[in-house]
Design an enzyme around this catalytic site. Structure first.
Site, short mmCIF file in Angstrom:
data_model
loop_
_atom_site.label_atom_id
_atom_site.label_comp_id
_atom_site.label_asym_id
_atom_site.label_seq_id
_atom_site.Cartn_x
_atom_site.Cartn_y
_atom_site.Cartn_z
N ASP A 196 -4.83 -1.56 -3.16
CA ASP A 196 -5.14 -0.32 -4.21
C ASP A 196 -5.00 -0.87 -5.81
O ASP A 196 -4.63 -0.47 -6.66
CB ASP A 196 -3.90 0.35 -4.26
CG ASP A 196 -4.25 1.44 -4.61
OD1 ASP A 196 -4.60 2.18 -4.62
OD2 ASP A 196 -2.78 2.25 -5.31
N ASP A 231 2.30 1.67 -8.96
CA ASP A 231 2.70 2.96 -9.19
C ASP A 231 3.19 3.28 -8.09
O ASP A 231 4.01 4.29 -8.23
CB ASP A 231 1.58 3.83 -9.03
CG ASP A 231 0.55 4.13 -8.18
OD1 ASP A 231 1.30 4.58 -6.63
OD2 ASP A 231 -0.47 3.70 -8.37
#
Length: 368
Positions: free
Chosen positions: A253, A178
């Site tokens: 992540d 992201d």
């Protein structure tokens, strides 16, 4: 049940069908000409549930009057001997935009999603970006809410909550497609950030529709102090181990259900342990490892995760802290860390924790 039947269902021209329950209370369905459907369930242990379903264009005031009449009738039938009556807001089913998403600990949250911004299936996962009036655009991968544009707190937490200095450091980020961590970290002028993320379509979607999170950082896969490798992180990590390459920071992540093309993922725990082990091997002796975790209420899962630490190729020390991520709406643990612990402190597994929403475990290698 007969008293309820005489009340309003029949006056609303709804046809009753009783269903066999083998003596376990009463179950009846009532169908109206206008498409309404009511389900009346009287349980043997005195719980009564009424589910009234209708179309969006139905007369809401008329439906409220029906429910009010049912509630009044219940009190009369039971001579006021009712412990509790609870009327829930209407659930919206079949809408173009799904507003209901579960939390990690199994609660159902209704969000204010009002628009499908983007949806596509990649080779690895279903990608959705929905718009929320409160949280901005929200990235959802395989129906798991990952991150909203409001969630800078998540990014700050997994980077160390402002306690780390990344200037001049080498950083490896696993996942992070992201662009949120990358966008914030380049501001500190690190020596080099390497992101390894498997799905180009997520990167493309976020750089167009999640700019509140990533800014313009995903417009290019390479910059003065960063590079994005669109690859599976497992073979990349193994290559770094073989080369003896190390990083000052490793940040995990990856998505809630990690994606890999490697055969080692016989189970989720084996895969997570593999990522942990390889990450520690590429971590500089004085380096630090940050990773996302889980909801604070999932104590069993968190304990199982912590058990994996004892199975790594070298000892690690860790601690837990917390923060609040707006769109998650649940307590998660977040980062606190130390390194180079002496032997007599290696058994310590926690430090003081705070109420939170985001769980991150941070590991550093422990040495004699």
């Amino acid at each position: 049940a007969s008293g309820l039947l005489s009340l309003s269902f029949k006056t609303q021209e709804m046809t009753e069908t009783a269903h066999e329950t083998n003596g376990h209370g009463y179950l009846g369905t009532f169908v109206g000409k206008n498409g309404r459907l009511a389900i009346l369930r009287v349980h043997s242990h005195a719980l009564v549930t009424i589910d009234l379903q209708c179309y969006e264009e139905d007369n809401i005031a008329q439906l409220d009057n029906l429910l009010n009449a049912l509630e009044t009738k219940l009190k009369v039938i039971l001579n006021g001997n009712i412990t509790r009556i609870k009327r829930l807001p209407a659930l919206v089913r079949g809408a173009e935009v799904d507003r209901y998403w579960p939390t990690a600990d199994g609660r159902l949250v209704e969000y204010d999603m009002d628009q499908i911004v983007y949806e596509e299936d990649s080779a690895y996962q279903n990608i959705k970006i929905l718009h929320s009036q409160q949280y901005g655009n929200v990235l959802i991968l395989d129906n798991d809410l990952n991150l909203a544009e409001s969630d800078l707190a998540y990014t700050q937490a997994i980077m160390g909550s402002g306690r780390e200095n990344y200037a001049g450091k080498e950083v490896l980020i696993l996942g992070g497609g992201d662009g949120g961590i990358l966008f914030e970290m380049v501001k500190q002028k690190p020596k080099m950030i390497t992101i390894v993320y498997i799905d180009q379509k997520v990167i493309d979607a976020c750089k167009k529709y999640m700019r509140g999170t990533c800014g313009n950082i995903l417009d290019n896969l390479k910059g003065d102090c960063y590079q994005i490798l669109v690859e599976d992180c497992v073979p990349v990590l193994k290559k770094y181990v073989q080369e003896g390459k190390t990083f000052d920071y490793v940040i995990n992540d990856l998505t809630a259900i990690p994606i890999s093309t490697q055969p080692e993922e016989d189970s989720t725990w084996e895969f997570l342990r593999l990522i942990l082990d390889l990450s520690i091997k590429v971590l500089h002796p004085s380096g630090k490892y940050f990773t996302q975790g889980n909801a604070e209420t999932l104590t069993e899962a968190l304990s199982l995760y912590e058990e994996q630490l004892g199975k790594l190729s070298c000892p690690v020390a860790f601690s837990k802290e917390v923060t609040c991520v707006p769109s998650y709406l649940e307590h998660y643990c977040g980062p606190a860390l130390w390194n180079k612990l002496p032997d007599d402190l290696r058994s310590i597994t926690t430090v003081s924790t705070f109420k939170s929403i985001f769980r991150t475990l941070i590991f550093s290698q422990a040495f004699d």
